[in-house]
Design a protein around this motif. Structure first.
Motif, short mmCIF file in Angstrom:
data_model
loop_
_atom_site.label_atom_id
_atom_site.label_comp_id
_atom_site.label_asym_id
_atom_site.label_seq_id
_atom_site.Cartn_x
_atom_site.Cartn_y
_atom_site.Cartn_z
N ILE A 271 0.83 -1.21 0.00
CA ILE A 271 0.00 0.00 0.00
C ILE A 271 0.86 1.26 0.00
CG2 ILE A 271 -1.91 -1.17 1.15
CD1 ILE A 271 -1.06 0.10 3.76
N GLY A 272 2.20 1.08 -0.10
CA GLY A 272 3.09 2.23 -0.25
C GLY A 272 3.39 2.96 1.03
N SER A 284 -3.97 1.71 13.69
CA SER A 284 -5.01 2.59 13.15
C SER A 284 -4.50 3.43 11.97
CB SER A 284 -5.53 3.51 14.26
OG SER A 284 -4.47 4.26 14.84
N GLU A 285 -3.20 3.74 11.93
CA GLU A 285 -2.67 4.57 10.86
C GLU A 285 -2.74 3.89 9.50
OE1 GLU A 285 1.25 5.85 11.79
OE2 GLU A 285 0.71 6.76 13.71
N LEU A 286 -2.88 2.57 9.48
CA LEU A 286 -2.92 1.85 8.21
C LEU A 286 -4.30 1.80 7.59
CD1 LEU A 286 -0.63 -1.22 9.04
CD2 LEU A 286 -0.01 0.88 7.83
N PHE A 287 -5.34 2.21 8.34
CA PHE A 287 -6.70 2.03 7.85
C PHE A 287 -7.30 3.35 7.39
CE2 PHE A 287 -5.88 -1.58 10.53
CZ PHE A 287 -6.45 -2.63 9.82
N GLU A 305 -13.65 -10.47 24.26
CA GLU A 305 -13.90 -11.24 23.05
C GLU A 305 -12.88 -10.84 21.99
OE1 GLU A 305 -17.85 -10.34 21.90
OE2 GLU A 305 -18.79 -11.39 23.58
N PHE A 306 -12.62 -11.77 21.06
CA PHE A 306 -11.79 -11.38 19.93
C PHE A 306 -12.66 -10.62 18.94
CE2 PHE A 306 -13.58 -15.31 18.32
CZ PHE A 306 -13.77 -15.05 16.97
N ALA A 307 -12.03 -9.73 18.21
CA ALA A 307 -12.77 -8.86 17.28
C ALA A 307 -12.43 -9.25 15.86
CB ALA A 307 -12.40 -7.39 17.52
N THR A 308 -13.40 -9.11 14.97
CA THR A 308 -13.18 -9.39 13.56
C THR A 308 -14.01 -8.44 12.72
OG1 THR A 308 -13.24 -11.11 11.85
CG2 THR A 308 -15.02 -11.13 13.49
N GLY A 309 -13.55 -8.21 11.54
CA GLY A 309 -14.27 -7.30 10.64
C GLY A 309 -13.49 -7.12 9.35
N GLU A 310 -14.16 -6.53 8.37
CA GLU A 310 -13.54 -6.24 7.08
C GLU A 310 -13.35 -4.75 6.95
OE1 GLU A 310 -15.91 -8.03 4.07
OE2 GLU A 310 -15.55 -10.09 4.77
N PHE A 311 -12.09 -4.36 6.70
CA PHE A 311 -11.76 -2.94 6.67
C PHE A 311 -10.88 -2.64 5.46
CE2 PHE A 311 -12.28 -4.30 11.05
CZ PHE A 311 -13.22 -3.40 11.52
N LYS A 312 -10.97 -1.39 5.02
CA LYS A 312 -10.19 -0.95 3.87
C LYS A 312 -8.93 -0.24 4.36
CE LYS A 312 -10.65 1.75 -0.42
NZ LYS A 312 -11.54 2.64 -1.19
N LEU A 313 -7.77 -0.62 3.77
CA LEU A 313 -6.52 0.00 4.14
C LEU A 313 -6.33 1.32 3.42
CD1 LEU A 313 -4.06 -3.06 4.11
CD2 LEU A 313 -5.19 -2.01 6.07
N LYS A 314 -5.62 2.22 4.08
CA LYS A 314 -5.28 3.50 3.47
C LYS A 314 -4.10 3.29 2.54
CE LYS A 314 -3.42 6.44 6.21
NZ LYS A 314 -3.28 7.41 7.32
N LYS A 318 -2.59 4.17 -4.55
CA LYS A 318 -3.88 3.92 -5.19
C LYS A 318 -4.25 2.43 -5.28
CE LYS A 318 -4.07 8.32 -5.86
NZ LYS A 318 -4.88 9.15 -4.94
N ASN A 319 -3.48 1.56 -4.63
CA ASN A 319 -3.88 0.15 -4.58
C ASN A 319 -5.00 0.00 -3.56
OD1 ASN A 319 -2.12 -0.89 -6.46
ND2 ASN A 319 -0.50 -1.30 -4.96
N VAL A 320 -6.13 -0.51 -4.01
CA VAL A 320 -7.27 -0.70 -3.11
C VAL A 320 -7.13 -2.07 -2.44
CG1 VAL A 320 -9.77 -0.84 -2.92
CG2 VAL A 320 -8.73 0.74 -4.56
N ILE A 321 -6.87 -2.04 -1.13
CA ILE A 321 -6.65 -3.27 -0.37
C ILE A 321 -7.70 -3.36 0.73
CG2 ILE A 321 -5.03 -4.61 1.01
CD1 ILE A 321 -4.08 -4.24 -1.81
N TRP A 322 -8.43 -4.46 0.72
CA TRP A 322 -9.37 -4.78 1.79
C TRP A 322 -8.80 -5.96 2.57
CZ3 TRP A 322 -14.14 -2.73 3.28
CH2 TRP A 322 -14.62 -1.70 2.47
#
Length: 533
Positions: A271-272, A284-287, A305-314, A318-322
């Motif tokens: 993601i550069g 948090s700086e990566l999202f 509890e453990f946490a899970t989710g789908e998030f988009k990286l910053k 311009k590479n779109v990484i989920w």
């Protein structure tokens, strides 16, 4: 070099000191005892000397014979233990060295001279002055000689005791100590039991020490085996961790990365973003939306509890990484808190889902929304309270094109119509292929005049003549349109579509009698018998 702190040196000093104390005490005691004995012995000798001359003195006093008296007194003084002596009676007096004895303040010992025939009758007295200088000197000499003898004896005994102690106790213990010092713990080395000590305390100590060394060797062996197993598992774990396809991070509560694998580094570089040991709390700086991710994770952590989710990286490049993020809180035995974060790249799956969503919501032939996507758009506009007009369009003459010129020609017509619908409407309006040759326009308009203007532009664009199979006679496609307004006419999607459908059917019927009358506005709650099924 002598070890000043060694057991042998200290024991030798102790034995010497003990011997000196014993010798001094004993010598002093024997000196005093010997001295007193010699004094007593001297007094006893004086009495014996008097007894020796008592008969002569008794006869001299009875006969008043001066010569016999001199003989007796001179005989006494000849002894080294007597300094002076005198005999005195009413008729007789003789003394020898008495003045010298008086000058020395010597006290005489007095003896009564008895009648040789009548023992109860005293005839004279004999005074004997002991030679105390000689007696004391003799007593001191004997006492000193005895003390020296005791010193010599104590020295011999001490040396013998020291040698015996050294060879029986110290030397074996020193050998045991050296052997123990040279032994490497955990090996099969053991201490040899010193000679003649198999049943002594030293032998017991050596045996106990060897047993302890055996247990140490056993524990070392077990520990070595466990360490080898741990190293083996650590290598496998590190290999698994470092070569894992999922990016994994172990970080502190403050955000410092303690451990990460190669996949995480590759993801950051992808993601550069610069590779560094800290990307803020919970990375948090990566999202793209750091606030949302922190709130989501911390809420789960608060419930243990453990946490899970789908998030988009910053992304910088311009590479779109989920990523699918799985985060677990970890607490060590010392109460220190860590977080384990695993980031699975789901960009491909996300893209596939988007493509599937496009396929589900968009018409594959024309590229505009299909009926499924159109219904979603209508529901969305309704949920947000937008006012709009729903225009249902049916193409006239399309069936003949399919029957005469084939489906390829029909597809060409549908694509052309879709392009005109998309190009001629406004930016906020939407074109939908409802099914077959039916289309729907969602127009952001609340009055009939605005709708007529928009539909007119579309109608003019669609009336383009088609020439199929090089025929000279053109084919012209027209349309019939029915319009219903939301929410003025209905707030139910099915009712709204039905009203537009009824109006469109009327326009289609009117087209036969009045070709220019292609647009009909629906009437609320219309129940005309001409409703289509």
């Amino acid at each position: 070099m002598i070890n000043m702190h060694g057991l042998g040196f200290r024991l030798s000093l102790f034995l010497i000191a003990a011997a000196m104390v014993v010798v001094l005490t004993t010598a002093e005691f024997f000196y005093r005892v010997t001295y007193e004995n010699e004094i007593n012995e001297a007094n006893h000798d004086i009495e014996e000397l008097y007894r020796t001359v008592s008969a002569t003195a008794s006869i001299a006093a009875f006969l008043e014979d001066e010569d016999l008296a001199k003989e007796a007194i001179n005989g006494l003084v000849k002894s080294d233990k007597i300094l002076a002596a005198s005999i005195k009676s009413e008729a007789l007096y003789y003394q020898l060295n008495v003045n010298e004895a008086i000058n020395r303040d010597t006290e005489p010992r007095m003896f009564a001279v008895r009648n040789p025939f009548i023992p109860e009758e005293a005839l004279a007295e004999v005074n004997i002055y002991p030679n105390f200088d000689h007696i004391i000197q003799q007593a001191k000499k004997i006492s000193t000689d005895n003390s020296y003898a005791l010193y010599a004896e104590a020295l011999v005994v001490g040396i013998v005791a020291l040698f015996i102690t050294y060879y029986i106790i110290i030397a074996p213990m020193l050998r045991v100590g050296r052997s123990l010092h040279e032994i490497t713990p955990g090996t099969a080395q053991r201490i040899d039991v010193p000679d003649y000590h198999s049943r002594s305390e030293i032998g017991t100590l050596v045996n106990d020490t060897n047993q302890l060394l055996g247990k140490v060797e056993e524990q070392f062996s077990q520990e070595r085996q466990l360490r080898e197993e741990i190293e083996f598992l650590e290598k496998r774990f590190r290999m698994l961790f470092e070569n894992a396809k999922s990016a994994t991070v172990l970080m502190t509560e403050t955000g410092t990365i303690e451990l990460n694998n190669n996949a995480f580094t590759d993801l950051v570089e992808k993601i550069g973003v610069e590779v560094k040991p800290d990307y803020g709390e919970l990375l948090s700086e990566l999202f793209e939306n750091p606030t949302a991710i922190k709130e989501t994770l911390l809420e789960s952590f608060s419930r243990n509890e453990f946490a899970t989710g789908e998030f988009k990286l910053k992304s910088v490049n311009k590479n779109v990484i989920w990523v699918q993020l799985i985060a677990s809180p970890l607490i060590t035995e010392d109460g220190e808190r860590f977080y384990q974060l695993t980031l699975n790249d789901i960009s491909s799956r996300k893209h596939e889902l988007q493509m599937l969503a496009l396929q589900a919501d968009f018409d594959s032939l024309t590229g505009i929304y299909n009926r499924n996507g159109g219904e979603k758009l209508i529901s969305k506009l309704m949920s947000k309270g937008h006012h709009f007009a729903l225009a249902l369009i049916d193409l006239n003459g399309f069936k003949a094109v399919n029957d005469i010129y084939g489906h390829d020609a029909g597809d060409e017509v549908l694509i052309f119509v879709s392009e005109q619908l998309r190009d001629k409407i406004r930016k906020n309006d939407m074109a939908i292929r409802w099914g077959g040759d039916e289309f729907v326009l969602l127009l952001q308009a609340e009055d009939e005049k605005s709708v007529k203007t928009a539909i007119s532009k579309v109608n003019d664009a669609i009336k383009k003549p088609f020439y199929f199979n090089n025929e000279t006679t053109p084919t012209v496609i027209t349309m019939s349109v029915g319009v219903a307004f939301y929410p003025r006419m209905s707030q139910d999607i099915n009712t709204l579509i039905k009203l537009a459908d009824i109006a469109m059917y009327k326009a289609k019927q009117n087209k036969i009698a009045a070709p220019d009358d292609y647009l009909i506005f629906a009437q609320p709650h219309s129940q005309e018998k001409g409703d289509r099924a």
